[in-house]
Design an enzyme around this catalytic site. Structure first.
Site, mmCIF file in Angstrom:
data_model
loop_
_atom_site.group_PDB
_atom_site.id
_atom_site.type_symbol
_atom_site.label_atom_id
_atom_site.label_comp_id
_atom_site.label_asym_id
_atom_site.label_seq_id
_atom_site.Cartn_x
_atom_site.Cartn_y
_atom_site.Cartn_z
ATOM 1 N N HIS A 30 0.825 -1.262 0.132
ATOM 2 C CA HIS A 30 -0.058 0.172 0.072
ATOM 3 C C HIS A 30 0.881 1.332 -0.053
ATOM 4 O O HIS A 30 2.023 1.245 0.452
ATOM 5 C CB HIS A 30 -0.832 -0.133 1.203
ATOM 6 N N GLU A 63 1.070 3.811 1.902
ATOM 7 C CA GLU A 63 1.836 4.109 3.108
ATOM 8 C C GLU A 63 2.927 3.083 3.598
ATOM 9 O O GLU A 63 3.975 3.433 4.106
ATOM 10 C CB GLU A 63 0.873 4.115 4.419
ATOM 11 N N CYS A 113 -5.807 2.122 6.150
ATOM 12 C CA CYS A 113 -6.325 0.832 6.213
ATOM 13 C C CYS A 113 -5.760 0.218 7.633
ATOM 14 O O CYS A 113 -5.027 0.886 8.088
ATOM 15 C CB CYS A 113 -6.224 -0.343 4.908
ATOM 16 N N CYS A 143 -2.112 -0.481 7.430
ATOM 17 C CA CYS A 143 -1.210 0.743 7.442
ATOM 18 C C CYS A 143 -1.297 1.325 8.641
ATOM 19 O O CYS A 143 -0.232 1.924 8.999
ATOM 20 C CB CYS A 143 -1.682 1.548 6.298
#
Length: 164
Positions: A60, A62, A90, A93
């Site tokens: 992701h 992040e 999320c 993350c």
């Protein structure tokens, strides 16, 4: 520049996080999520979702930015850094952000916005809060704690020995 707590929110950094997110509308490396990590007013690292490109469900925006920042700063501890992300992180993350000791996160889109374009972050928050139980998504059970505790006990004993 709007001051939030002791940190100063800078809309220019959010614009760059949004630009990272928008890259995937042409690169198609993953979803439309982008991130910047900033320390002392300077960009340390940038990232965008690369799940499809890296064949890695943890890539992701992040996570990509955190990994890059850790490499650049040669540390696992990002204390003093701020994270700008195009969407509310999320659960995975959020965990990484907390483990990295990042204390300030600025986000653009909400989990409901992600749900509207097909991402299930909001479901995951409800699932983790215990509001949802869905064995088609995940079944999680504890077994054989007696077999796994010795490693924890050994670690704790080693940590205690290092304190003295």
């Amino acid at each position: 520049m709007k001051v939030v707590g002791v940190m100063a929110y800078d809309p220019q950094f959010m614009a760059l996080a949004a630009k990272q997110a928008d890259l995937n509308n042409t690169l198609h490396e993953g979803g439309p999520f982008g991130c910047l990590i900033v320390k002392n007013g300077k960009i340390v690292a940038q990232g965008h979702n690369q799940v499809l490109f890296q064949h890695d469900p943890t890539a992701h925006g992040e996570i990509v930015a955190i990994r890059r920042a850790c490499d650049i700063l040669d540390t696992y501890d990002l204390t003093g850094c701020e994270l700008y992300t195009s969407a509310y992180p999320c659960p995975m993350c959020l965990g990484a952000i907390i483990w990295a000791n990042i204390k300030t996160v600025y986000y653009g889109n909400a989990p409901e916005d992600a749900a509207k374009i097909g991402f299930r972050d909001n479901f995951m928050y409800q699932y983790l809060a215990g509001d949802r139980q869905d064995p088609t998504v995940l079944t999680i059970e504890q077994h054989d704690r007696d077999k796994t505790m010795p490693a924890f006990d050994h670690f704790a004993a080693d940590q205690s020995a290092r304190l003295y």
